[in-house]
Design an enzyme around this catalytic site. Structure first.
Site, short mmCIF file in Angstrom:
data_model
loop_
_atom_site.label_atom_id
_atom_site.label_comp_id
_atom_site.label_asym_id
_atom_site.label_seq_id
_atom_site.Cartn_x
_atom_site.Cartn_y
_atom_site.Cartn_z
N ALA A 234 -57.18 -3.07 -45.78
CA ALA A 234 -55.80 -2.68 -45.56
C ALA A 234 -55.74 -1.16 -45.66
O ALA A 234 -56.62 -0.53 -46.24
CB ALA A 234 -54.91 -3.34 -46.61
N GLY B 86 -59.24 -6.23 -47.02
CA GLY B 86 -58.46 -6.99 -46.05
C GLY B 86 -59.24 -7.27 -44.77
O GLY B 86 -58.95 -8.24 -44.06
N GLU C 245 -61.14 -10.28 -45.54
CA GLU C 245 -60.18 -11.40 -45.61
C GLU C 245 -59.72 -11.83 -44.22
O GLU C 245 -59.57 -13.02 -43.94
CB GLU C 245 -58.98 -10.99 -46.47
CG GLU C 245 -59.36 -10.81 -47.93
CD GLU C 245 -58.23 -10.24 -48.76
OE1 GLU C 245 -57.79 -9.11 -48.49
OE2 GLU C 245 -57.78 -10.93 -49.69
N GLU D 64 -61.59 -4.13 -53.69
CA GLU D 64 -60.26 -3.78 -54.21
C GLU D 64 -60.28 -3.38 -55.68
O GLU D 64 -59.46 -2.57 -56.12
CB GLU D 64 -59.29 -4.96 -54.02
CG GLU D 64 -58.86 -5.22 -52.59
CD GLU D 64 -59.78 -6.19 -51.83
OE1 GLU D 64 -60.93 -6.41 -52.26
OE2 GLU D 64 -59.32 -6.70 -50.79
N1 CO8 Z 1 -57.60 2.66 -45.47
C1 CO8 Z 1 -57.31 3.86 -44.93
N2 CO8 Z 1 -58.23 4.72 -44.44
C2 CO8 Z 1 -59.52 4.34 -44.52
C3 CO8 Z 1 -59.91 3.11 -45.07
C4 CO8 Z 1 -58.88 2.24 -45.56
N3 CO8 Z 1 -59.14 1.04 -46.07
N4 CO8 Z 1 -61.25 3.02 -45.03
C5 CO8 Z 1 -61.68 4.16 -44.45
N5 CO8 Z 1 -60.64 4.97 -44.13
C6 CO8 Z 1 -60.68 6.29 -43.50
C7 CO8 Z 1 -61.18 7.35 -44.46
O1 CO8 Z 1 -60.14 7.81 -45.29
C8 CO8 Z 1 -61.68 8.40 -43.49
O2 CO8 Z 1 -60.57 9.12 -42.99
P1 CO8 Z 1 -60.65 10.73 -42.86
O3 CO8 Z 1 -61.74 10.96 -41.84
O4 CO8 Z 1 -59.29 11.11 -42.37
O5 CO8 Z 1 -61.01 11.27 -44.19
C9 CO8 Z 1 -62.23 7.58 -42.34
O6 CO8 Z 1 -61.62 6.29 -42.45
C10 CO8 Z 1 -63.72 7.41 -42.38
O7 CO8 Z 1 -64.07 6.91 -43.67
P2 CO8 Z 1 -65.21 7.57 -44.59
O8 CO8 Z 1 -65.31 9.04 -44.33
O9 CO8 Z 1 -64.94 7.14 -46.00
O10 CO8 Z 1 -66.49 6.85 -43.99
P3 CO8 Z 1 -67.86 6.53 -44.75
O11 CO8 Z 1 -68.79 6.05 -43.70
O12 CO8 Z 1 -68.28 7.68 -45.60
O13 CO8 Z 1 -67.52 5.33 -45.76
C11 CO8 Z 1 -66.52 3.20 -46.34
C12 CO8 Z 1 -67.16 4.08 -45.23
C13 CO8 Z 1 -67.57 2.88 -47.39
C14 CO8 Z 1 -66.06 1.93 -45.66
C15 CO8 Z 1 -65.35 3.96 -46.99
O14 CO8 Z 1 -64.50 4.46 -45.97
C16 CO8 Z 1 -64.53 3.10 -47.91
O15 CO8 Z 1 -64.94 2.82 -49.01
N6 CO8 Z 1 -63.32 2.68 -47.44
C17 CO8 Z 1 -62.39 1.94 -48.25
C18 CO8 Z 1 -62.81 0.50 -48.37
C19 CO8 Z 1 -61.84 -0.25 -49.24
O16 CO8 Z 1 -61.63 0.06 -50.40
N7 CO8 Z 1 -61.24 -1.29 -48.67
C20 CO8 Z 1 -60.27 -2.10 -49.39
C21 CO8 Z 1 -58.89 -1.57 -49.17
S1 CO8 Z 1 -57.67 -2.42 -50.13
C22 CO8 Z 1 -57.43 -3.84 -49.26
O17 CO8 Z 1 -57.97 -4.07 -48.23
C23 CO8 Z 1 -56.47 -4.82 -49.88
C24 CO8 Z 1 -56.22 -5.94 -48.93
C25 CO8 Z 1 -54.97 -6.57 -49.33
C26 CO8 Z 1 -54.36 -7.35 -48.16
C27 CO8 Z 1 -52.98 -7.66 -48.53
C28 CO8 Z 1 -52.22 -8.23 -47.37
C29 CO8 Z 1 -51.93 -9.68 -47.51
#
Ligand code: CO8
Length: 259
Positions: free
Chosen positions: A66, A110, A113, A133
């Site tokens: 998400a 998400g 999921e 998360e």
């Molecule tokens: N949300 C928003 N932006 C994101 C997300 C995300 N989940 N994941 C990555 N991005 C963005 C980064 O901020 C970055 O943006 P920018 O270039 O502007 O800084 C861009 O995407 C590229 O990401 P990275 O530079 O971090 O790329 P890497 O290759 O270094 O890392 C990762 C990749 C490991 C995937 C890393 O981006 C990461 O850890 N992302 C977050 C993963 C995460 O925590 N996901 C869970 C989110 S919470 C959730 O999903 C709850 C679900 C609940 C659902 C509820 C509804 C029913």
């Protein structure tokens, strides 16, 4: 319909393909993206020509979760009171045609999921799954704590939900989360072959199979077996059953008419 955060197309006029399209954010699932995904799913479900739907992302990410930026300042009143985050996540569960997730790259939070809400997952060899998360001070909110243990068992689901670590495609297949692994450059080819195959079968049998397998996760074994039996019986009222069996007996290819 024009979408901003997804694209849609069809294959062989039988398969509906939805591509998540926020590549710079690794396809982070923003509220607006989820609205569009729901609209596209409903449109393909209502299209009589379409027999199967595929959801996919890009090489680097199916979806990295998400949208954390969108959620960062939400309060309890926003998420519980107004249901901002969750309200558009349930649409996929109402889709009656099979939905396949074609996953390459990250399927996290998400994103994992969403993949699990699909009927099955075909993974590219670079796929990575996880429920990170916990690192954000929350827990999965779109069924992750419920569907993951059903798919991979309690031990691995606990490990993933509590440590936030990722598992690669090989581990995911061994654990039962994904149905098959294919080379990255063959992901769409293999997924579309499966989707076209499903689209060629009798629509009622396909929908009954989906409904019946899903029942296995929602009730007792006795209820599920009875549900399956009733659908099995009902399919003998279809022309497709006569066609399928007649074709087998007479050693010819079946031509299903969805009747
Ligand atoms: N949300 C928003 N932006 C994101 C997300 C995300 N989940 N994941 C990555 N991005 C963005 C980064 O901020 C970055 O943006 P920018 O270039 O502007 O800084 C861009 O995407 C590229 O990401 P990275 O530079 O971090 O790329 P890497 O290759 O270094 O890392 C990762 C990749 C490991 C995937 C890393 O981006 C990461 O850890 N992302 C977050 C993963 C995460 O925590 N996901 C869970 C989110 S919470 C959730 O999903 C709850 C679900 C609940 C659902 C509820 C509804 C029913």
């Amino acid at each position: 319909m024009a979408y901003e955060f997804i694209t849609t197309r069809t294959e062989g006029e039988k398969v509906g393909i939805i591509t998540l399209n926020r590549p710079k954010q690794l396809n982070a699932l923003s509220p607006q993206l989820m609205v569009e995904l729901g609209q596209a799913l409903k449109a393909f479900d209502a299209d009589a020509a379409i027999g199967c739907i595929v959801i996919t992302g890009n090489e680097k990410a199916f979806a990295a979760g998400a949208d954390i930026g969108a959620m960062a300042t939400y309060t309890f009143a926003d998420v519980y009171g107004d249901d901002y985050i969750t309200r558009d996540w349930e649409t996929i569960r109402s889709i009656r045609k099979p939905v396949i997730a074609a996953v390459s790259g990250f399927a996290l939070g998400g994103g994992c999921e969403l993949a699990m809400m699909c009927d099955f997952i075909i993974a590219a060899d670079n796929a990575k799954f996880g429920q990170p998360e916990i690192k954000l001070g929350i827990i999965p909110g779109a069924g992750g704590t419920q569907r993951l243990p059903r798919a991979v068992g309690k031990a691995k689901a606990m490990d993933l939900a509590l440590t936030g670590r990722m598992m690669d495609a090989t581990e995911a297949e061994r654990a039962g989360l994904v149905s098959r692994i294919v080379p990255l450059d063959k992901l769409m080819e293999e997924t579309l072959a499966a989707a076209l195959m499903i689209s060629g079968y009798g629509r009622m049998a396909v929908m009954a199979a989906k409904e019946s397998v899903n029942k296995a996760f929602e009730g007792t074994l006795a209820d599920g077996v009875m549900f399956e039996r009733r659908l099995f019986h009902a399919l003998f009222a279809t022309a497709d059953q006569k066609e399928g069996m007649d074709a087998f007996v007479n050693k010819r290819a079946a031509v299903f008419k969805n009747q």
